[in-house]
Scaffold this motif. Structure first.
Motif, PDB file in Angstrom:
ATOM      1  N   SER A 479     -37.711  24.225   5.026  1.00  0.00           N
ATOM      2  CA  SER A 479     -37.345  22.786   4.429  1.00  0.00           C
ATOM      3  C   SER A 479     -35.795  22.845   4.125  1.00  0.00           C
ATOM      4  CB  SER A 479     -37.860  23.035   2.891  1.00  0.00           C
ATOM      5  OG  SER A 479     -37.135  24.156   2.257  1.00  0.00           O
ATOM      6  N   THR A 480     -35.489  21.436   3.805  1.00  0.00           N
ATOM      7  CA  THR A 480     -34.212  21.294   3.351  1.00  0.00           C
ATOM      8  C   THR A 480     -34.239  20.575   1.940  1.00  0.00           C
ATOM      9  OG1 THR A 480     -33.436  20.488   5.585  1.00  0.00           O
ATOM     10  CG2 THR A 480     -32.253  19.421   3.566  1.00  0.00           C
ATOM     11  N   THR A 481     -33.283  20.827   1.277  1.00  0.00           N
ATOM     12  CA  THR A 481     -33.121  20.259  -0.237  1.00  0.00           C
ATOM     13  C   THR A 481     -32.021  19.495  -0.305  1.00  0.00           C
ATOM     14  OG1 THR A 481     -34.252  22.357  -1.196  1.00  0.00           O
ATOM     15  CG2 THR A 481     -33.027  20.778  -2.922  1.00  0.00           C
ATOM     16  N   LEU A 482     -32.330  18.078  -0.780  1.00  0.00           N
ATOM     17  CA  LEU A 482     -31.295  17.267  -1.138  1.00  0.00           C
ATOM     18  C   LEU A 482     -31.187  16.960  -2.537  1.00  0.00           C
ATOM     19  CD1 LEU A 482     -32.342  14.742   1.589  1.00  0.00           C
ATOM     20  CD2 LEU A 482     -30.228  15.872   1.644  1.00  0.00           C
ATOM     21  N   LEU A 483     -30.080  17.377  -3.088  1.00  0.00           N
ATOM     22  CA  LEU A 483     -29.718  17.229  -4.485  1.00  0.00           C
ATOM     23  C   LEU A 483     -28.939  15.880  -4.631  1.00  0.00           C
ATOM     24  CD1 LEU A 483     -29.267  20.833  -5.938  1.00  0.00           C
ATOM     25  CD2 LEU A 483     -31.333  19.188  -6.056  1.00  0.00           C
ATOM     26  N   ILE A 484     -29.221  14.738  -5.522  1.00  0.00           N
ATOM     27  CA  ILE A 484     -28.512  13.654  -5.747  1.00  0.00           C
ATOM     28  C   ILE A 484     -27.796  13.883  -7.144  1.00  0.00           C
ATOM     29  CG2 ILE A 484     -28.393  11.262  -5.840  1.00  0.00           C
ATOM     30  CD1 ILE A 484     -30.980  11.447  -4.612  1.00  0.00           C
ATOM     31  N   ASP A 485     -26.603  13.623  -7.469  1.00  0.00           N
ATOM     32  CA  ASP A 485     -26.026  13.707  -8.723  1.00  0.00           C
ATOM     33  C   ASP A 485     -26.715  13.058  -9.908  1.00  0.00           C
ATOM     34  OD1 ASP A 485     -23.944  15.114  -7.461  1.00  0.00           O
ATOM     35  OD2 ASP A 485     -22.277  13.809  -7.749  1.00  0.00           O
ATOM     36  N   GLU A 486     -27.027  11.662  -9.466  1.00  0.00           N
ATOM     37  CA  GLU A 486     -28.021  11.263 -10.364  1.00  0.00           C
ATOM     38  C   GLU A 486     -28.359   9.784  -9.655  1.00  0.00           C
ATOM     39  OE1 GLU A 486     -26.089   9.358 -14.031  1.00  0.00           O
ATOM     40  OE2 GLU A 486     -24.253   9.451 -13.282  1.00  0.00           O
ATOM     41  N   LEU A 487     -29.361   9.205  -9.952  1.00  0.00           N
ATOM     42  CA  LEU A 487     -29.952   8.151  -9.402  1.00  0.00           C
ATOM     43  C   LEU A 487     -29.625   6.783  -9.948  1.00  0.00           C
ATOM     44  CD1 LEU A 487     -32.116   7.338  -6.977  1.00  0.00           C
ATOM     45  CD2 LEU A 487     -33.833   6.904  -8.793  1.00  0.00           C
ATOM     46  N   THR A 488     -28.634   6.016  -8.956  1.00  0.00           N
ATOM     47  CA  THR A 488     -28.001   4.951  -9.220  1.00  0.00           C
ATOM     48  C   THR A 488     -27.990   4.113  -8.106  1.00  0.00           C
ATOM     49  OG1 THR A 488     -25.812   5.448  -8.341  1.00  0.00           O
ATOM     50  CG2 THR A 488     -26.038   6.042 -10.677  1.00  0.00           C
ATOM     51  N   PRO A 489     -27.867   2.642  -8.133  1.00  0.00           N
ATOM     52  CA  PRO A 489     -27.955   1.959  -7.102  1.00  0.00           C
ATOM     53  C   PRO A 489     -27.005   2.468  -5.875  1.00  0.00           C
ATOM     54  CG  PRO A 489     -27.583   0.578  -8.778  1.00  0.00           C
ATOM     55  CD  PRO A 489     -27.469   1.879  -9.316  1.00  0.00           C
ATOM     56  N   HIS A 490     -26.057   2.712  -6.138  1.00  0.00           N
ATOM     57  CA  HIS A 490     -24.964   3.570  -5.098  1.00  0.00           C
ATOM     58  C   HIS A 490     -25.615   4.770  -4.437  1.00  0.00           C
ATOM     59  CE1 HIS A 490     -21.388   5.007  -3.209  1.00  0.00           C
ATOM     60  NE2 HIS A 490     -21.034   4.004  -3.297  1.00  0.00           N
ATOM     61  N   SER A 491     -26.101   5.585  -5.299  1.00  0.00           N
ATOM     62  CA  SER A 491     -26.615   6.666  -4.754  1.00  0.00           C
ATOM     63  C   SER A 491     -27.869   6.525  -3.866  1.00  0.00           C
ATOM     64  CB  SER A 491     -26.980   7.941  -5.691  1.00  0.00           C
ATOM     65  OG  SER A 491     -27.884   7.471  -6.606  1.00  0.00           O
TER      66      SER A 491
END
Length: 557
Positions: A479-491
């Motif tokens: 597996s690969t884990t993708l962590l996004i700082d926070e969900l925004t239109p940009h991210s």
């Protein structure tokens, strides 16, 4: 057209992956017995080396069945395929869609207005921003209440009628970003050909205040036009009672988005309410264009432009980052390693965030329609595995649905875990919501850990499993884990562009064209033939199964 880039993009068979010296090397490596538990035990710094970051997205791929030798082999394979040249060809407007003899310029849809890109004497950037300006004008009229229905009332509901890329992209993004909505106007999405979606929706809407967006690149898709015709009939039934006219209804209640202005006009879309697509934009890559109108209405043009800016930031990373630190390149190469070399033929996308509920469906189309191919650019039949079967679900729901197979089934499945680090940051007073978010994060990390290491995660579990084989967890599911700082239109824009480029990397290694979709065409043509037979109740010459099914339908009709 830049002929040099055309040559790089489409005439590279002499250096194709299959002929590369690194291909057999990777095949030999794939035959080894890979153990994630052993890889971690032997390398305490593994996670540091097998992780990367671009902007707000952090990627940990240390739970993939790779080591330094495999990664080096994959990077060498990418070089042998001239991946850098192919990336340049894509971004600079070369004819990378070889079967349809055109560019694939979805990345141009998010270029800033100051950029320059001319393809075949067409100022692509100017055309794109002219279209975006029209999206802004129309969306602002609707959002401000200036746009009125046939009875003079402001619009309260917008229905996007489309299918495939004209539905999945804006639906996914509108759901993900609904907390950014700054209007009471509600957007709805209709795609199903059988009319059930639309029928249920129309029962709840007010014809006087409902606007329909007909989204179809060709403006000939039967799914979309059948729904549009029903919507028009519904409006006319109400408008007639109030002395409205068909011209008024068409002008005040319909916007068209298509590459075919003649067909929009013939259908009755007013010229001022026609938004342009281009042949060089595939439907599944069109979110960034006027196809995103419903999203722009819901969240406003500044936030829609932030979505574009996020995607452009990933384009820049894709173009400039070293391959060893390049998120789309790494994600694509790992997918090739799993599918082609390790023979893992299934892949699941698991977002641990309810706002991303439609992301798996969106990525299912993006990957399988793009890379579900069995011939090379030059038309040669492929003797290696390409795109895996892809599906997914919100992680917490998936745990209670198909994780049983992931943990204890006989199939090997690769997984993408996706989560947002911060959520409810403005809800400090609501400890319950923050607690739920932390529970979701904990489940995301825990599930990837158990999938990787199985019984070895807990000594007590191992002991219990020695006595009860029904409780055995084999682990070793990559597996690969993708962590996004926070969900925004940009991210969100960056995340979607990441997967778009992943698809292109995979296609480049496999030497296939990810921008056509001939596999869906024959079924459409045959459907028209079967429909005619069904309507005419005449003798047809289909296979015996189809004939029998037709007869059964006729008896009950």
């Amino acid at each position: 057209m830049n002929n040099t880039l055309h040559h790089k993009a489409s005439n590279n068979t002499a250096n194709s992956a299959r002929r590369s010296e690194y291909w057999p090397q990777l095949q030999q490596l794939a035959e080894q017995k890979w153990s994630l538990a052993t890889l971690f035990a032997e390398d305490k710094a593994r996670t540091t080396r097998f992780s990367a970051q671009a902007g707000a997205i952090y990627m940990d791929y240390s739970k993939q069945c790779v080591d330094e030798t495999v990664l080096a082999g994959l990077l060498n394979l990418a070089d042998s395929c001239d991946l850098q040249g192919r990336i340049e060809a894509l971004l600079q407007g070369a004819m990378v869609n070889t079967s349809e003899q055109r560019a694939a310029l979805h990345t141009a849809l998010r270029l800033p207005a100051t950029a320059e890109l001319n393809v075949a004497d067409q100022d692509v950037v100017a055309d794109v921003h002219n279209s975006l300006a029209q999206v802004e004008r129309l969306s602002q009229r609707i959002r401000s209440g200036t746009w009125r229905g046939f009875s003079g009332k402001a619009i309260t509901d917008v229905v996007n009628i489309g299918v495939g890329g004209s539905d999945l992209g804006p639906l996914m993004a509108a759901t993900a970003l609904d907390e950014w909505a700054d209007t009471d106007i509600v957007v709805h999405f209709v795609s199903n050909m059988d009319g059930s979606q639309l029928d249920n929706l129309l029962k709840r809407l007010n014809a006087e205040t409902t606007l329909f967006i007909i989204s179809s690149k060709s403006f000939g898709t039967v799914d979309t036009l059948s729904n549009a015709k029903t919507a028009l009939s519904w409006l006319l039934a109400t408008a007639t009672l109030r002395a409205g006219t068909q011209d008024s209804v068409l002008r005040r209640h319909f916007i068209g988005i298509s590459a075919n202005s003649d067909k929009m006009s013939a259908w009755g879309i007013h010229p001022e309410h026609q938004l342009q697509l281009w042949e060089w934009v595939g439907g599944r890559f069109s979110l960034w264009s006027a196809i995103g109108l419903a999203l722009a209405i819901r969240i406003g043009m500044p936030q829609f432009k932030a979505l574009l800016a996020g995607a452009h930031s990933m384009d820049e990373h894709f173009a400039n980052a070293d391959f060893a630190d390049n998120l789309p390149v790494l994600l694509g190469l790992l997918a090739v390693w799993n599918s082609t070399f390790l023979q893992i033929h299934a892949h699941t996308v698991l977002p641990y965030d309810g706002r991303l509920s439609y992301l798996p469906s969106y990525l299912t189309q993006l990957e399988m329609e793009s890379n579900g191919k069995s011939v090379t650019h030059s038309g040669e039949h492929i003797d290696y595995d390409t795109c895996p079967i892809l599906w997914g679900e919100i992680g917490s729901n998936a745990q209670h649905a198909f994780y049983q197979l992931l943990h204890q089934g006989t199939q090997h499945v690769s997984c993408d875990f996706i989560a947002c680090v911060r959520h409810y940051s403005d809800e400090a007073q609501n400890a319950s919501l923050q607690h739920q978010h932390e529970l979701s994060l904990a489940n995301c990390l825990a599930q990837s850990r158990v999938l990787a290491f199985g019984n070895d995660t807990l000594a007590a579990v191992t002991i219990a499993c020695d006595a009860d084989k029904y409780k055995h967890y084999r682990g070793n599911q990559p597996s690969t884990t993708l962590l996004i700082d926070e969900l925004t239109p940009h991210s969100l824009g960056a995340l979607v562009a990441l997967y778009e480029h992943k698809v292109y990397v995979m296609a480049s290694i496999w030497d296939i064209n990810p921008f056509d979709q001939w596999g869906v065409e024959m079924g459409k043509e045959m459907a028209e033939t079967v429909y005619q037979a069904l309507q005419q109740d005449s003798n047809s010459q289909f296979d015996t199964s189809t004939e029998q099914l037709l007869q059964h339908i006729r008896r009950l009709s």
